[in-house]
Design a protein around this motif. Structure first.
Motif, PDB file in Angstrom:
ATOM      1  N   PRO A  21       0.809  -1.229   0.000  1.00 21.39           N
ATOM      2  CA  PRO A  21       0.000   0.000   0.000  1.00 21.39           C
ATOM      3  C   PRO A  21       0.841   1.278   0.000  1.00 21.39           C
ATOM      4  N   HIS A  75       2.849   2.108  -2.066  1.00 19.32           N
ATOM      5  CA  HIS A  75       2.989   2.581  -3.438  1.00 19.32           C
ATOM      6  C   HIS A  75       1.639   2.841  -4.114  1.00 19.32           C
ATOM      7  N   LYS A  76       0.596   2.975  -3.313  1.00 17.17           N
ATOM      8  CA  LYS A  76      -0.727   3.216  -3.896  1.00 17.17           C
ATOM      9  C   LYS A  76      -0.724   4.519  -4.692  1.00 17.17           C
ATOM     10  N   SER A 131      -4.309  -7.245  -5.201  1.00 10.43           N
ATOM     11  CA  SER A 131      -3.700  -6.213  -4.358  1.00 10.43           C
ATOM     12  C   SER A 131      -2.974  -5.170  -5.201  1.00 10.43           C
ATOM     13  N   ASN A 184      -3.805  -0.895  -5.644  1.00  5.66           N
ATOM     14  CA  ASN A 184      -2.843   0.211  -5.589  1.00  5.66           C
ATOM     15  C   ASN A 184      -3.021   1.203  -6.735  1.00  5.66           C
TER      16      ASN A 184
END
Length: 341
Positions: free
Chosen positions: A180, A182-183, A215, A219
């Protein structure tokens, strides 16, 4: 976020013209290669009379020029390189061949169904019928496709690109794409833009499960149409991580002091670059001599060394998984899981 960066035709044409105008040309010279095979010497003489060949290729321009320089040094024959992304190369080549006015003498293009179509339509000369010295007898048999008529010359490992100003340490797992942290900061090429990209994400499914791809989707990646704009986005700080990484592109940006690096943090695959000889080429002997060179252990190793890629002769193959075909059903599932539909 779904941003597809598709260059305009005019911009692409300008790039092609610029590269073509920078290409080497002129009559051939003697070359430094020590040749004791009369058949090969006859081919070299014929190629030198032609003086040059035009090579369409997907490898980075600097790599094409690195190959061209050594080839000219060895054989006294110049290469005029024209660098294009895979989709543009296949479209340009097909249009020219279909019109009966091919401008290229040889191509280096990611292996795909294009080659089977081009052989069927007689746009390409089957390599087994081209009379290239030492082929196919001395070429690694695991790296020929289309019944031996298309040799794979370079295997390009997919890497992860990261911004060294934004990422404190070198990533050690592909799972970092799902972190997360690097979301909203991922720059990823749409899987459908390349068979190798699809093969990579199928390996990720096998390695980490569908949850990993979901996932990554959470992101909110920015989707691009190739590695180039994604890597540029990472270098500019617009994204922290990018996919896929191509070492030559990263190296070019690093020469401009961009804060970008590439790493291979786990199992990987990548594009397999194949050689094709244009049917009805303007410089058929020069093209045939180039095929002899790039299919030799010397030429193949040189390409692998300057591109940080793997060679069919063994260099760099230890951590590389050959890309497996991805079915239409698998492609649809990958696109859905990644949110790249």
């Amino acid at each position: 976020m779904r941003i597809r960066t598709i260059p305009s035709f005019a911009a692409g044409a300008a790039v092609v013209l610029a590269l073509s105008s920078c290409g080497s040309s002129g009559s051939g010279g003697s070359g430094s290669a020590d040749i004791d095979d009369p058949e090969l010497q006859e081919l070299v003489t014929a190629a030198q009379e032609e003086g040059s060949l035009t090579l369409y290729g997907v490898p980075d321009e600097s790599l094409l020029r690195g190959v061209a320089d050594e080839f000219a040094e060895l054989y006294g024959v110049q290469i005029e390189p024209v660098r294009l992304v895979s989709a543009d190369l296949s479209q340009r080549f097909s249009s020219e061949a279909d019109s009966g006015q091919p401008a290229s003498d040889a191509i280096l293009l990611t292996h795909s169904p294009f080659y089977a179509e081009a052989l069927e339509k007689e746009w390409l000369t089957p390599l087994t019928e081209a009379g290239v010295p030492d082929y196919p007898d001395e070429y690694p048999e695991d790296y020929v496709v289309e019944d031996g008529d298309v040799p794979l010359v370079s295997l390009v490992p997919t890497s992860m690109v990261y911004n060294t100003d934004e990422v404190s340490s070198e990533p050690d797992s592909w799972e970092d794409y799902a972190d997360p942290e690097h979301k909203g900061k991922l720059a990823i090429a749409d899987p459908a833009t390349s068979p190798a990209n699809l093969a990579f994400w199928q390996i990720m499914r096998d390695e980490y499960g569908d949850e990993f791809l979901e996932s990554v989707a959470e992101n909110n990646p920015t989707w691009h149409n190739s590695a180039v704009p994604g890597t540029q986005a990472v270098a500019a700080g617009e994204s922290t991580l990018g996919h896929p990484g191509v070492q030559a592109i990263v190296d070019n940006l690093k020469e401009e002091d961009a804060p970008v690096e590439a790493t291979v943090p786990g199992p990987t695959t990548g594009p397999e670059i194949a050689l094709g000889l244009t049917a009805d080429a303007q410089n058929p002997n020069a093209a045939k001599l180039f095929a002899h060179y790039i299919l030799s252990e010397e030429g193949s190793t040189h390409l692998a060394e300057i591109s940080n890629a793997a060679s069919p002769y063994g260099l760099g193959l230890d951590d590389f998984q050959r890309p497996e075909p991805v079915s239409d059903e698998q492609e649809a599932e990958i696109e859905e899981l990644l949110g790249a539909e």
